[in-house]
Design an enzyme around this catalytic site. Structure first.
Site, PDB file in Angstrom:
ATOM      1  N   LYS A 164       0.844  -1.200   0.000  1.00  0.00           N
ATOM      2  CA  LYS A 164       0.000   0.000   0.000  1.00  0.00           C
ATOM      3  C   LYS A 164       0.875   1.243   0.000  1.00  0.00           C
ATOM      4  O   LYS A 164       2.055   1.227   0.363  1.00  0.00           O
ATOM      5  CB  LYS A 164      -0.936   0.031   1.213  1.00  0.00           C
ATOM      6  CG  LYS A 164      -0.235  -0.004   2.587  1.00  0.00           C
ATOM      7  CD  LYS A 164       0.280   1.335   3.093  1.00  0.00           C
ATOM      8  CE  LYS A 164       0.880   1.222   4.491  1.00  0.00           C
ATOM      9  NZ  LYS A 164       1.627   2.443   4.893  1.00  0.00           N
ATOM     10  N   ASP A 191      -2.703  -0.968  10.386  1.00  0.00           N
ATOM     11  CA  ASP A 191      -2.915  -1.046   8.940  1.00  0.00           C
ATOM     12  C   ASP A 191      -3.590  -2.337   8.497  1.00  0.00           C
ATOM     13  O   ASP A 191      -4.008  -2.452   7.332  1.00  0.00           O
ATOM     14  CB  ASP A 191      -1.573  -0.924   8.200  1.00  0.00           C
ATOM     15  CG  ASP A 191      -0.959   0.458   8.319  1.00  0.00           C
ATOM     16  OD1 ASP A 191      -1.646   1.378   8.797  1.00  0.00           O
ATOM     17  OD2 ASP A 191       0.220   0.615   7.946  1.00  0.00           O
TER      18      ASP A 191
END
Length: 284
Positions: free
Chosen positions: A12, A138
């Site tokens: 990401k 996350d």
């Protein structure tokens, strides 16, 4: 269930990271925008009846398996559900480690999603995301599988649809400690919160960037070089830095100009995780 070559765990980028304040419990209020990029780790699972969890990493590492988020995720899932099955897991690392690309969190999320299917546990995505949040801030966005705007301490997720450009990602030769950055008194902690109407790219920055660049000259050098070609910033707490390009050719042309000491790669932005494609394949 169709036989899979592997289960993907994508990287990401934090397209921005604003820190709005520090809570009394030490956690930081923040706003960020997560988007996946098309580089991924690969996980393979062989289910066993022993209840044991084993992990083999490629390339090999000295990092103890017991501390790997993959093993922690599998064991938490066992504890939560009382599952007596185990798994022999093979992890092939493709995502650079310690660069703010979320590889460890993504590996944990894919482990939760995959074993939920392979152990026939039937947990909802919401339950898996909640379990994942205990492993790392996350992890939930990887479990949910969609680009998202995050608030609070990262646990409040709203689906987002940023454009999906090509990215040039530089990987400085350093390891940035997230704990060191978030505990440093020089960290910017007073950025005003963006309201929904003002989430345009013009307002985006990374509040960790000045401090990381100060502490790590390698990051500062990468940022300074890339800024000559495109607006660029740090992802997460770093040390990777990135810039977006309209075409793959433009990104590759820029990377080809990089000094020999600067390593990097090209990847397409993606608002839907490849893990979603695997789940769709299974459900068909």
């Amino acid at each position: 269930m169709p036989e899979l070559d592997y289960w993907p765990a994508p990287a990401k980028l934090n397209l921005f990271l604003h820190i709005n304040g520090r809570r009394s419990d030490g956690y930081h209020e923040l706003q960020t925008l997560f988007q996946f990029i098309e580089i991924e780790d690969e996980l393979r699972f062989e289910i066993n009846d022993s209840g044991k969890i084993s992990l083999k990493c490629e390339p090999e590492t000295d990092f103890p398996a017991e501390k790997n988020l993959v093993v922690k995720a599998a064991r938490r899932l066992q504890e939560l559900t009382g599952c007596s099955l185990g798994a022999d897991i093979q992890l092939s690392k493709r995502i650079p480690m310690g660069g703010g690309l979320g590889g460890g969190s993504s590996d944990a999320a894919t482990t939760l999603v995959a074993l939920n299917q392979l152990w026939n546990l039937g947990l909802s995505r919401e339950q898996l995301a909640k379990l994942g949040a205990a492993l790392g801030a996350d992890v939930p966005v990887f479990v949910r599988g969609h680009a998202a705007f995050a608030e609070g301490i990262g646990e409040i997720l709203t689906p987002a649809h940023p454009r999906e450009p090509w990215y040039l990602v530089l990987v400085p030769d350093c390891h940035v400690s997230t704990v060191d950055i978030f505990t440093d008194p020089e960290l910017i902690r007073d950025t005003p919160k963006l309201v929904v109407e003002n989430r345009s790219a013009e307002a985006w920055k990374n509040d960790c960037q000045p401090l990381v660049a100060k502490k790590h000259p390698e990051v500062a050098n990468a940022l300074n070089w890339l800024l000559e070609y495109a607006p660029s910033r740090l992802t997460g707490t770093g040390g990777c830095v990135f810039a977006s390009f309209e075409t793959e050719a433009a990104a590759r042309e820029t990377l080809a100009r990089a000094p020999e000491a600067l390593n990097g790669f090209i990847a397409k932005g993606a608002n839907v995780s490849p893990l979603e494609g695997v789940l769709q394949l299974i459900s068909d």
